[in-house]
Motif scaffolding. Structure first.
Motif, PDB file in Angstrom:
ATOM      1  N   UNK A  33      -4.003  19.007  19.943  1.00  0.00           N
ATOM      2  CA  UNK A  33      -4.482  19.380  21.283  1.00  0.00           C
ATOM      3  C   UNK A  33      -5.433  20.567  21.192  1.00  0.00           C
ATOM      4  N   UNK A  34      -5.105  21.541  20.352  1.00  0.00           N
ATOM      5  CA  UNK A  34      -5.968  22.710  20.182  1.00  0.00           C
ATOM      6  C   UNK A  34      -7.318  22.324  19.592  1.00  0.00           C
ATOM      7  N   UNK A  35      -7.337  21.416  18.610  1.00  0.00           N
ATOM      8  CA  UNK A  35      -8.606  21.030  17.990  1.00  0.00           C
ATOM      9  C   UNK A  35      -9.490  20.248  18.961  1.00  0.00           C
ATOM     10  N   UNK A  36      -8.913  19.385  19.780  1.00  0.00           N
ATOM     11  CA  UNK A  36      -9.709  18.650  20.772  1.00  0.00           C
ATOM     12  C   UNK A  36     -10.269  19.620  21.807  1.00  0.00           C
ATOM     13  N   UNK A  37      -9.459  20.567  22.249  1.00  0.00           N
ATOM     14  CA  UNK A  37      -9.945  21.562  23.210  1.00  0.00           C
ATOM     15  C   UNK A  37     -11.048  22.422  22.604  1.00  0.00           C
ATOM     16  N   UNK A  38     -10.943  22.738  21.326  1.00  0.00           N
ATOM     17  CA  UNK A  38     -11.972  23.528  20.652  1.00  0.00           C
ATOM     18  C   UNK A  38     -13.282  22.754  20.548  1.00  0.00           C
ATOM     19  N   UNK A  39     -13.218  21.461  20.251  1.00  0.00           N
ATOM     20  CA  UNK A  39     -14.447  20.658  20.178  1.00  0.00           C
ATOM     21  C   UNK A  39     -15.112  20.543  21.543  1.00  0.00           C
ATOM     22  N   UNK A  40     -14.331  20.354  22.590  1.00  0.00           N
ATOM     23  CA  UNK A  40     -14.905  20.262  23.939  1.00  0.00           C
ATOM     24  C   UNK A  40     -15.525  21.599  24.332  1.00  0.00           C
ATOM     25  N   UNK A  41     -14.867  22.700  24.012  1.00  0.00           N
ATOM     26  CA  UNK A  41     -15.431  24.013  24.330  1.00  0.00           C
ATOM     27  C   UNK A  41     -16.720  24.263  23.562  1.00  0.00           C
ATOM     28  N   UNK A  42     -16.797  23.785  22.329  1.00  0.00           N
ATOM     29  CA  UNK A  42     -18.010  23.951  21.532  1.00  0.00           C
ATOM     30  C   UNK A  42     -19.180  23.183  22.133  1.00  0.00           C
ATOM     31  N   UNK A  43     -18.941  21.950  22.557  1.00  0.00           N
ATOM     32  CA  UNK A  43     -20.001  21.145  23.174  1.00  0.00           C
ATOM     33  C   UNK A  43     -20.438  21.778  24.489  1.00  0.00           C
ATOM     34  N   UNK A  44     -19.492  22.267  25.265  1.00  0.00           N
ATOM     35  CA  UNK A  44     -19.842  22.892  26.546  1.00  0.00           C
ATOM     36  C   UNK A  44     -20.577  24.219  26.344  1.00  0.00           C
ATOM     37  N   UNK A  45     -20.266  24.947  25.276  1.00  0.00           N
ATOM     38  CA  UNK A  45     -20.947  26.225  25.051  1.00  0.00           C
ATOM     39  C   UNK A  45     -22.409  26.015  24.678  1.00  0.00           C
ATOM     40  N   UNK A  46     -22.728  24.892  24.034  1.00  0.00           N
ATOM     41  CA  UNK A  46     -24.113  24.563  23.738  1.00  0.00           C
ATOM     42  C   UNK A  46     -24.796  23.893  24.919  1.00  0.00           C
ATOM     43  N   UNK A  47     -24.085  23.718  26.013  1.00  0.00           N
ATOM     44  CA  UNK A  47     -24.581  23.110  27.248  1.00  0.00           C
ATOM     45  C   UNK A  47     -25.141  21.715  26.972  1.00  0.00           C
ATOM     46  N   UNK A  49     -23.231  18.519  27.462  1.00  0.00           N
ATOM     47  CA  UNK A  49     -22.199  17.529  27.801  1.00  0.00           C
ATOM     48  C   UNK A  49     -22.735  16.100  27.731  1.00  0.00           C
ATOM     49  N   UNK A  50     -24.063  15.931  27.645  1.00  0.00           N
ATOM     50  CA  UNK A  50     -24.632  14.587  27.537  1.00  0.00           C
ATOM     51  C   UNK A  50     -24.226  13.916  26.230  1.00  0.00           C
ATOM     52  N   UNK A  51     -23.880  14.710  25.213  1.00  0.00           N
ATOM     53  CA  UNK A  51     -23.459  14.128  23.944  1.00  0.00           C
ATOM     54  C   UNK A  51     -22.156  13.348  24.083  1.00  0.00           C
ATOM     55  N   UNK A  52     -21.330  13.708  25.058  1.00  0.00           N
ATOM     56  CA  UNK A  52     -20.066  13.008  25.263  1.00  0.00           C
ATOM     57  C   UNK A  52     -20.228  11.768  26.121  1.00  0.00           C
ATOM     58  N   UNK A  53     -21.329  11.638  26.844  1.00  0.00           N
ATOM     59  CA  UNK A  53     -21.537  10.495  27.720  1.00  0.00           C
ATOM     60  C   UNK A  53     -22.014   9.291  26.900  1.00  0.00           C
ATOM     61  N   UNK A  54     -21.385   8.120  27.076  1.00  0.00           N
ATOM     62  CA  UNK A  54     -21.795   6.956  26.283  1.00  0.00           C
ATOM     63  C   UNK A  54     -23.109   6.329  26.743  1.00  0.00           C
ATOM     64  N   UNK A  55     -23.603   6.673  27.927  1.00  0.00           N
ATOM     65  CA  UNK A  55     -24.817   6.034  28.440  1.00  0.00           C
ATOM     66  C   UNK A  55     -26.035   6.939  28.392  1.00  0.00           C
ATOM     67  N   UNK A  56     -25.855   8.236  28.138  1.00  0.00           N
ATOM     68  CA  UNK A  56     -26.980   9.172  28.182  1.00  0.00           C
ATOM     69  C   UNK A  56     -27.820   9.072  26.910  1.00  0.00           C
ATOM     70  N   UNK A  57     -29.131   9.143  27.076  1.00  0.00           N
ATOM     71  CA  UNK A  57     -30.063   9.194  25.955  1.00  0.00           C
ATOM     72  C   UNK A  57     -30.567  10.629  25.836  1.00  0.00           C
ATOM     73  N   UNK A  58     -30.546  11.171  24.619  1.00  0.00           N
ATOM     74  CA  UNK A  58     -30.928  12.562  24.423  1.00  0.00           C
ATOM     75  C   UNK A  58     -31.624  12.706  23.072  1.00  0.00           C
ATOM     76  N   UNK A  59     -32.605  13.616  23.006  1.00  0.00           N
ATOM     77  CA  UNK A  59     -33.307  13.932  21.767  1.00  0.00           C
ATOM     78  C   UNK A  59     -33.240  15.434  21.556  1.00  0.00           C
TER      79      UNK A  59
END
Length: 119
Positions: A33-47, A49-59
């Motif tokens: 649980x701690x490791x999943x929360x840490x990964x989500x916090x890391x993605x959110x800190x880099x702003x 969240x599109x990386x977690x969306x399965x439909x978003x396209x990003x470069x």
């Protein structure tokens, strides 16, 4: 004559208390649980969240203009990492025109007058 004494377990005695590995399963769950929360916090800190969306396209361009520049392209579920080499994004060629970015964010391409592109 020797008498065997019957030892009655006390109120606080439980059979699980003697096994030292009973707490390991709970520690593993907490670590997951701690490791999943840490990964989500890391993605959110880099702003990002599109990386977690399965439909978003990003470069993403890492180290732009440097020799070790990388381009990360995510299209749907596919993620492709392009390391800049002479074959990708480099080499020789000629300028075809100039691109200008307007104040509202649009990009306008103006071909050189010497090159007739047909448009």
């Amino acid at each position: 004559m020797r008498r065997k004494r019957y030892h009655r377990p006390g109120i606080l005695y439980e059979e699980d208390d003697q096994n030292p590995l009973t707490g390991v399963a709970n520690l593993f769950d907490i670590a997951m649980v701690f490791s999943v929360a840490l990964m989500i916090a890391l993605v959110m800190s880099f702003q990002l969240p599109e990386l977690l969306s399965p439909t978003a396209d990003i470069t993403i361009v890492k180290n732009p203009g440097q020799p070790d520049m990388k381009i990360i392209v995510k299209e749907g579920q596919n993620i492709e990492v392009l390391n800049m080499t002479d074959q990708i994004g480099g080499g020789t060629g000629e300028a075809l025109g100039t691109a200008y970015q307007l104040a509202d964010g649009r990009v306008v391409y103006v071909p050189d007058s010497g090159n007739d592109t047909g448009s």
